[in-house]
Design an enzyme around this catalytic site. Structure first.
Site, PDB file in Angstrom:
ATOM      1  N   ASP A   3      26.955 -41.447 136.073  1.00  0.00           N
ATOM      2  CA  ASP A   3      27.327 -42.689 136.752  1.00  0.00           C
ATOM      3  C   ASP A   3      26.200 -43.714 136.682  1.00  0.00           C
ATOM      4  O   ASP A   3      26.441 -44.916 136.525  1.00  0.00           O
ATOM      5  CB  ASP A   3      27.685 -42.413 138.210  1.00  0.00           C
ATOM      6  CG  ASP A   3      29.023 -41.714 138.364  1.00  0.00           C
ATOM      7  OD1 ASP A   3      29.800 -41.692 137.387  1.00  0.00           O
ATOM      8  OD2 ASP A   3      29.284 -41.172 139.458  1.00  0.00           O
ATOM      9  N   LYS A   8      32.652 -42.140 146.462  1.00  0.00           N
ATOM     10  CA  LYS A   8      31.823 -41.052 145.950  1.00  0.00           C
ATOM     11  C   LYS A   8      30.821 -40.611 147.016  1.00  0.00           C
ATOM     12  O   LYS A   8      30.089 -41.428 147.574  1.00  0.00           O
ATOM     13  CB  LYS A   8      31.070 -41.484 144.689  1.00  0.00           C
ATOM     14  CG  LYS A   8      31.932 -41.645 143.445  1.00  0.00           C
ATOM     15  CD  LYS A   8      32.429 -40.297 142.954  1.00  0.00           C
ATOM     16  CE  LYS A   8      32.958 -40.369 141.537  1.00  0.00           C
ATOM     17  NZ  LYS A   8      31.914 -40.246 140.514  1.00  0.00           N
ATOM     18  N   CYS A  61       3.082  -2.200 150.201  1.00  0.00           N
ATOM     19  CA  CYS A  61       2.710  -3.489 149.612  1.00  0.00           C
ATOM     20  C   CYS A  61       2.562  -4.520 150.735  1.00  0.00           C
ATOM     21  O   CYS A  61       3.488  -4.708 151.534  1.00  0.00           O
ATOM     22  CB  CYS A  61       3.790  -3.931 148.625  1.00  0.00           C
ATOM     23  SG  CYS A  61       3.600  -5.629 148.037  1.00  0.00           S
ATOM     24  N   LYS A 103      39.094 -36.083 146.391  1.00  0.00           N
ATOM     25  CA  LYS A 103      38.971 -36.353 144.954  1.00  0.00           C
ATOM     26  C   LYS A 103      38.459 -35.084 144.284  1.00  0.00           C
ATOM     27  O   LYS A 103      37.259 -34.811 144.289  1.00  0.00           O
ATOM     28  CB  LYS A 103      38.022 -37.523 144.698  1.00  0.00           C
ATOM     29  CG  LYS A 103      37.956 -37.933 143.232  1.00  0.00           C
ATOM     30  CD  LYS A 103      37.035 -39.122 143.029  1.00  0.00           C
ATOM     31  CE  LYS A 103      37.027 -39.552 141.574  1.00  0.00           C
ATOM     32  NZ  LYS A 103      36.476 -38.495 140.681  1.00  0.00           N
ATOM     33  N   ARG A 140      44.733 -36.283 130.318  1.00  0.00           N
ATOM     34  CA  ARG A 140      44.743 -37.735 130.421  1.00  0.00           C
ATOM     35  C   ARG A 140      44.457 -38.375 129.073  1.00  0.00           C
ATOM     36  O   ARG A 140      44.999 -39.419 128.741  1.00  0.00           O
ATOM     37  CB  ARG A 140      43.715 -38.196 131.458  1.00  0.00           C
ATOM     38  CG  ARG A 140      43.706 -39.704 131.660  1.00  0.00           C
ATOM     39  CD  ARG A 140      42.806 -40.100 132.820  1.00  0.00           C
ATOM     40  NE  ARG A 140      41.421 -39.699 132.586  1.00  0.00           N
ATOM     41  CZ  ARG A 140      40.465 -39.801 133.498  1.00  0.00           C
ATOM     42  NH1 ARG A 140      40.752 -40.240 134.706  1.00  0.00           N
ATOM     43  NH2 ARG A 140      39.228 -39.429 133.225  1.00  0.00           N
ATOM     44  N   ALA A 148      26.161 -37.681 138.839  1.00  0.00           N
ATOM     45  CA  ALA A 148      25.353 -38.781 139.368  1.00  0.00           C
ATOM     46  C   ALA A 148      24.527 -39.439 138.271  1.00  0.00           C
ATOM     47  O   ALA A 148      24.359 -40.665 138.243  1.00  0.00           O
ATOM     48  CB  ALA A 148      24.445 -38.275 140.490  1.00  0.00           C
ATOM     49  N   GLU A 149      23.990 -38.638 137.344  1.00  0.00           N
ATOM     50  CA  GLU A 149      23.194 -39.176 136.249  1.00  0.00           C
ATOM     51  C   GLU A 149      24.090 -39.953 135.279  1.00  0.00           C
ATOM     52  O   GLU A 149      23.717 -41.018 134.770  1.00  0.00           O
ATOM     53  CB  GLU A 149      22.482 -38.039 135.505  1.00  0.00           C
ATOM     54  CG  GLU A 149      21.790 -37.034 136.407  1.00  0.00           C
ATOM     55  CD  GLU A 149      20.494 -37.569 136.989  1.00  0.00           C
ATOM     56  OE1 GLU A 149      19.944 -38.526 136.426  1.00  0.00           O
ATOM     57  OE2 GLU A 149      20.043 -37.020 138.003  1.00  0.00           O
TER      58      GLU A 149
END
Length: 675
Positions: free
Chosen positions: A45, A303, A420, A117, A138, A42-43
């Site tokens: 993109d 997305k 405790c 995807k 690729r 996300a960052e």
């Protein structure tokens, strides 16, 4: 930053464009050349979107080596290469329903297909005369890096031969399964992989693929397209090639529904996906649509909201758990990730903090998938300014001051003081929780207040509470007090299995409680009297768990508490629903004697209410079936509800396992007399 439309802005805009272009290329090099993901998708993109927006306003300022309009690729390929028969392109991006509809409207009357995807590494796999010739990444889109020998080792399921004539090229995605990623990180805490996506890319960058495979860094290949000598081929016809789950859609409405269905099952998959791919279904129409410099015009990627974002780590608290483990929890600047706003995350354990060099003040990548507690994937060390502070684990218990023990490979801190105060409160909260006594409406805030006042110290104290006692507290009126006492009274019928869960026995999970009931133990006192050898003889109970059970019930405080619960009318014997199933008594149905796997979401076939997977599994077992967690050659049926992931159904199809829909299943359960 100055307004890009301002005529005085170009010098500042030019500098920003150059900064962004350089940063995007640096990130491409890190991922595609080294196998690292310095920033969440996300960052990344967001940076690329900002660059594209600035260049759209000022095209004359775009650098000659701009990463825009090109396939995401490293600056250079370092290994042997091969030219692709046709370019391997990136996909255009959509994030809204309107964008998807606009894409579909460009092709009126056409049929589309929608697939997951996958978030991995794209590969081209070429067979000649039925034999594997080469595998390539690729790369630049035109030229790929050869990784044939590496793939032979780390992608064991990819066939070396397919029995097909001619030149067959299969294109798809190599992914690291989430289960493989988790297992690898657990076995190699000194070499943790940030996420499955980086794990996949990094594995194919390893110089010694044999060592990578031996260490458990194995990948899975899912095909999304194939052709023979340029003509499309049905992937299902290729022996041993696993294809990505695909839905054929006649129009935009069906496309949107398919995208939503994929998103709904996203969290149940054993592999990461970051979106859905929409493309023209007919290969000839797809080719006719053409492509621009980096993207085919006949396909687009939708997305989903990001599951990983960056934020600032503000502080760390060390929380005392119900069995004494001191867990680090970090407070972060609020960030929207995985569909929710996150303000607190887990840091897992001190060893992970040390090895990832996490510090207060760091920019950290926050990961959230489904209902999993958000955690810090890594620190973005490039953002440090020197003000960050080391995270130091406590030496003494934050609640009672007892000196802590360090245990296990995670270097976890443990408080050994059973009295405790924090442990007592956590144990009380756990006893009241839904999996245990299920005291509906008895919240943690009230439990904590009553524990602090000394009114609640043991589990038995719940059943001594009176409405008059509770009415003495501010904001607790007569109705609320009576409802609380009534909820506690109703919880008395919990039975042996849920009582064992509620006791929070170290190392004894919910599954162990079920095993003890199925093993024939009738009363909690029977379990308490069992020896290590007797417990070890039960399926899935090992020596350490058996020893933990024996040590727990040997405590005088536990013996006293069980006696008090009995005296107060709490039911601690096995319930009929938790007893071993009498298969002979089950009616006739195909489930009798079958081995089944339950997957997906179900509603009750009679009431229509949502039914949990454990409850449904119990009904299936009462009908004479044996439930398993994974599909294998011994599986008889895959019982599939709504939002089922493709992994199990694909495996069922490969193994010839029958997939049973909810309506058929409820018919079988009725025939067996259990529905």
């Amino acid at each position: 930053m100055p307004d890009p439309k301002d005529p005085q802005a170009p010098p500042a805009v030019k500098q920003r464009i150059e900064e962004l272009a350089g940063e995007v290329q640096r990130l491409n090099d890190a991922y595609y050349a080294v196998g690292d993901s310095p920033l969440p998708d996300a960052e990344y993109d967001a940076l690329k979107d900002e660059l594209a927006a600035l260049v759209a306003e000022h095209p004359e300022l775009e650098p000659a080596d701009s990463p825009l309009g090109k396939v995401n690729a490293p600056s250079e390929l370092t290994g042997p290469t091969v030219r692709h028969a046709r370019p391997m392109l990136s996909l255009g991006k959509a994030t809204t329903e309107e964008q998807i509809r606009a894409f579909c409207e460009r092709f009126p009357g056409k049929v589309f297909r929608v697939s997951e995807k996958l978030d991995g590494l794209s590969l081209s796999v070429v067979y000649t005369g039925g034999t594997l010739e080469h595998v390539a990444t690729r790369g630049t889109g035109e030229v790929g890096e050869l990784v044939t020998e590496k793939v032979r080792h780390v992608v064991p399921d990819l066939p070396h031969a397919i029995g097909e004539d001619g030149r067959v090229e299969v294109r798809g995605e190599a992914v690291m399964l989430r289960s493989v990623w988790s297992a690898y990180n657990e076995a190699h805490p000194d070499r943790i992989l940030t996420n499955p996506r980086s794990g996949a890319a990094g594995t194919l960058m390893q110089k010694d693929p044999e060592a990578a495979a031996a260490a458990g860094r194995l990948l899975r290949f899912f095909a999304f397209g194939a052709d023979r000598d340029g003509a499309p081929v049905d992937i299902a016809a290729l022996d041993g090639i696993e294809d990505a789950a695909t839905v054929v859609c006649p129009d935009a409405d069906a496309v949107i529904a398919a995208i939503e269905a994929i998103g709904a099952r996203r969290d149940d998959l054993d592999y990461d996906i970051d979106g859905a791919v929409v493309r023209l279904h007919d290969p000839a129409e797809f080719d006719a649509a053409g492509f621009n410099s980096a993207e085919p015009r006949g396909a687009i990627a939708f997305k989903y909201p990001p599951e990983e974002r960056t934020t600032k780590l503000l502080a760390v608290e060390w929380q005392v758990g119900k069995v004494g483990r001191i867990a680090p929890r970090a407070r972060v600047e609020p960030v929207f990730v995985g569909g929710v706003t996150v303000e607190n995350i887990t840091l897992h354990n001190p060893r992970l903090i040390r090895e990832r060099d996490l510090r207060v003040g760091d920019t950290v990548a926050v990961v959230r998938r489904g209902d999993v507690i958000p955690f810090a994937g890594r620190a973005i060390v490039e953002d440090r300014d020197g003000s960050e502070e080391e995270i130091v684990p406590p030496v003494d218990c934050p609640s009672c001051g007892t000196e802590l023990e360090i245990r296990g490979t995670g270097e976890e801190r443990w408080c050994t003081n059973l009295q405790c105060p924090a442990q007592i409160t956590r144990r009380l909260m756990h006893w009241a929780s839904r999996p245990a006594a299920d005291m509906e409406g008895v919240g943690n805030v009230w439990i904590e207040k009553l524990a602090d006042d000394g009114v609640l110290q043991t589990r038995a104290d719940f059943y001594r509470l009176t409405a008059e006692q509770l009415m003495g507290y501010e904001r607790m009126g007569e109705v609320s007090a009576r409802n609380t006492v009534d909820a506690i009274e109703r919880s008395k019928g919990l039975g042996l299995r849920r009582a064992l869960i509620g006791l929070a026995i170290p190392m004894a999970s919910d599954g162990i409680a079920k095993r003890l009931c199925l093993a024939g133990y009738e009363r909690i006192e029977d379990v308490a009297a069992a020896t290590v050898a007797e417990l070890e003889a039960i399926r899935d109970i090992g020596t350490k768990v058996a020893e933990s059970l024996v040590a727990f019930f040997a405590r005088e405080t536990i013996v006293t508490e069980i006696a008090a619960l009995r005296e107060l009318g709490v039911h601690l014997d096995v319930l009929d629903e938790d007893r071993p199933v009498d298969v002979a008594a089950a009616g006739d149905s195909p489930l009798k004697g079958a081995t089944v796997v339950v997957t997906g979401a179900f509603t009750h076939g009679v009431t229509g209410a949502k039914i949990s997977r454990p409850d449904l599994t119990r009904l299936v077992e009462q009908a004479g079936a044996t439930a398993s967690s994974s599909v294998s050659a011994t599986t008889t049926y895959l019982l599939a509800g709504a939002n089922v992931g493709a992994a199990k159904t694909d495996k069922a199809a490969t193994l010839g396992v029958e997939v049973v829909d909810p309506d058929t299943l409820w018919g079988w359960l009725k025939d067996a007399g259990v529905a």
